[in-house]
Design a protein around this motif. Structure first.
Motif, PDB file in Angstrom:
ATOM      1  N   VAL A   8       0.850  -1.198   0.000  1.00  0.00           N
ATOM      2  CA  VAL A   8       0.000   0.000   0.000  1.00  0.00           C
ATOM      3  C   VAL A   8       0.883   1.244   0.000  1.00  0.00           C
ATOM      4  O   VAL A   8       0.674   2.173  -0.795  1.00  0.00           O
ATOM      5  CB  VAL A   8      -0.969   0.007   1.202  1.00  0.00           C
ATOM      6  N   ASP A   9       1.883   1.262   0.867  1.00  0.00           N
ATOM      7  CA  ASP A   9       2.795   2.410   0.941  1.00  0.00           C
ATOM      8  C   ASP A   9       3.501   2.642  -0.403  1.00  0.00           C
ATOM      9  O   ASP A   9       3.578   3.774  -0.892  1.00  0.00           O
ATOM     10  CB  ASP A   9       3.855   2.195   2.020  1.00  0.00           C
ATOM     11  N   PRO A  64      -6.321 -11.911  -6.891  1.00  0.00           N
ATOM     12  CA  PRO A  64      -7.111 -10.679  -7.018  1.00  0.00           C
ATOM     13  C   PRO A  64      -7.778 -10.206  -5.730  1.00  0.00           C
ATOM     14  O   PRO A  64      -7.892  -9.002  -5.512  1.00  0.00           O
ATOM     15  CB  PRO A  64      -8.169 -11.015  -8.068  1.00  0.00           C
ATOM     16  N   GLU A  65      -8.168 -11.136  -4.867  1.00  0.00           N
ATOM     17  CA  GLU A  65      -8.825 -10.721  -3.620  1.00  0.00           C
ATOM     18  C   GLU A  65      -7.847  -9.929  -2.747  1.00  0.00           C
ATOM     19  O   GLU A  65      -8.240  -8.971  -2.080  1.00  0.00           O
ATOM     20  CB  GLU A  65      -9.411 -11.923  -2.870  1.00  0.00           C
ATOM     21  N   MET A  66      -6.590 -10.305  -2.775  1.00  0.00           N
ATOM     22  CA  MET A  66      -5.584  -9.579  -2.004  1.00  0.00           C
ATOM     23  C   MET A  66      -5.276  -8.231  -2.665  1.00  0.00           C
ATOM     24  O   MET A  66      -5.144  -7.214  -1.985  1.00  0.00           O
ATOM     25  CB  MET A  66      -4.305 -10.413  -1.872  1.00  0.00           C
ATOM     26  N   MET A  67      -5.169  -8.236  -3.996  1.00  0.00           N
ATOM     27  CA  MET A  67      -4.890  -6.996  -4.720  1.00  0.00           C
ATOM     28  C   MET A  67      -6.032  -6.000  -4.533  1.00  0.00           C
ATOM     29  O   MET A  67      -5.788  -4.801  -4.385  1.00  0.00           O
ATOM     30  CB  MET A  67      -4.656  -7.275  -6.203  1.00  0.00           C
ATOM     31  N   GLU A  68      -7.260  -6.480  -4.512  1.00  0.00           N
ATOM     32  CA  GLU A  68      -8.402  -5.585  -4.301  1.00  0.00           C
ATOM     33  C   GLU A  68      -8.314  -4.884  -2.947  1.00  0.00           C
ATOM     34  O   GLU A  68      -8.628  -3.701  -2.838  1.00  0.00           O
ATOM     35  CB  GLU A  68      -9.715  -6.365  -4.419  1.00  0.00           C
ATOM     36  N   LYS A  69      -7.887  -5.603  -1.930  1.00  0.00           N
ATOM     37  CA  LYS A  69      -7.733  -5.000  -0.601  1.00  0.00           C
ATOM     38  C   LYS A  69      -6.647  -3.926  -0.620  1.00  0.00           C
ATOM     39  O   LYS A  69      -6.808  -2.857  -0.028  1.00  0.00           O
ATOM     40  CB  LYS A  69      -7.402  -6.066   0.446  1.00  0.00           C
ATOM     41  N   ILE A  70      -5.545  -4.222  -1.292  1.00  0.00           N
ATOM     42  CA  ILE A  70      -4.462  -3.247  -1.404  1.00  0.00           C
ATOM     43  C   ILE A  70      -4.950  -2.012  -2.134  1.00  0.00           C
ATOM     44  O   ILE A  70      -4.761  -0.881  -1.664  1.00  0.00           O
ATOM     45  CB  ILE A  70      -3.240  -3.876  -2.117  1.00  0.00           C
ATOM     46  N   GLU A  71      -5.597  -2.214  -3.279  1.00  0.00           N
ATOM     47  CA  GLU A  71      -6.084  -1.080  -4.071  1.00  0.00           C
ATOM     48  C   GLU A  71      -7.110  -0.256  -3.314  1.00  0.00           C
ATOM     49  O   GLU A  71      -7.117   0.970  -3.411  1.00  0.00           O
ATOM     50  CB  GLU A  71      -6.664  -1.582  -5.393  1.00  0.00           C
TER      51      GLU A  71
END
Length: 86
Positions: A8-9, A64-71
């Motif tokens: 995220v950072d 994608p579920e992890m990437m969605e949380k990051i985004e």
């Protein structure tokens, strides 16, 4: 592997760097020359290498579920207007 919070950072810093380039009309060939310098500074600031980022980014793209949380966190922080907020 870069953990989600660190991603995220890093992604925040990348988005802000890209926004800086766009707001200063840095496009096309100029952007192609300048962007790697911005990205390298982001990696250095966050204590990672380009390879570590690329590997981790690829991992999150395959999950994608992890990437969605990051985004979602990146978008939330961008909307807050304060990149230091968690």
């Amino acid at each position: 592997m870069i953990n989600q919070e660190k991603m995220v950072d890093i992604m925040m810093d990348i988005h802000l760097s890209e926004a800086y380039m766009a707001s200063n009309n840095i496009y096309g060939d100029s952007a192609a020359r300048v962007a790697p310098l911005f990205y390298e500074a982001v990696y250095k600031e966050n204590g990672v290498t380009k390879q570590e980022f690329d590997t981790s980014f690829g991992f999150y793209l395959r999950h994608p579920e992890m990437m969605e949380k990051i985004e979602a966190k990146v978008i939330s922080r961008l909307n807050e207007g304060n990149p230091s907020n968690n």
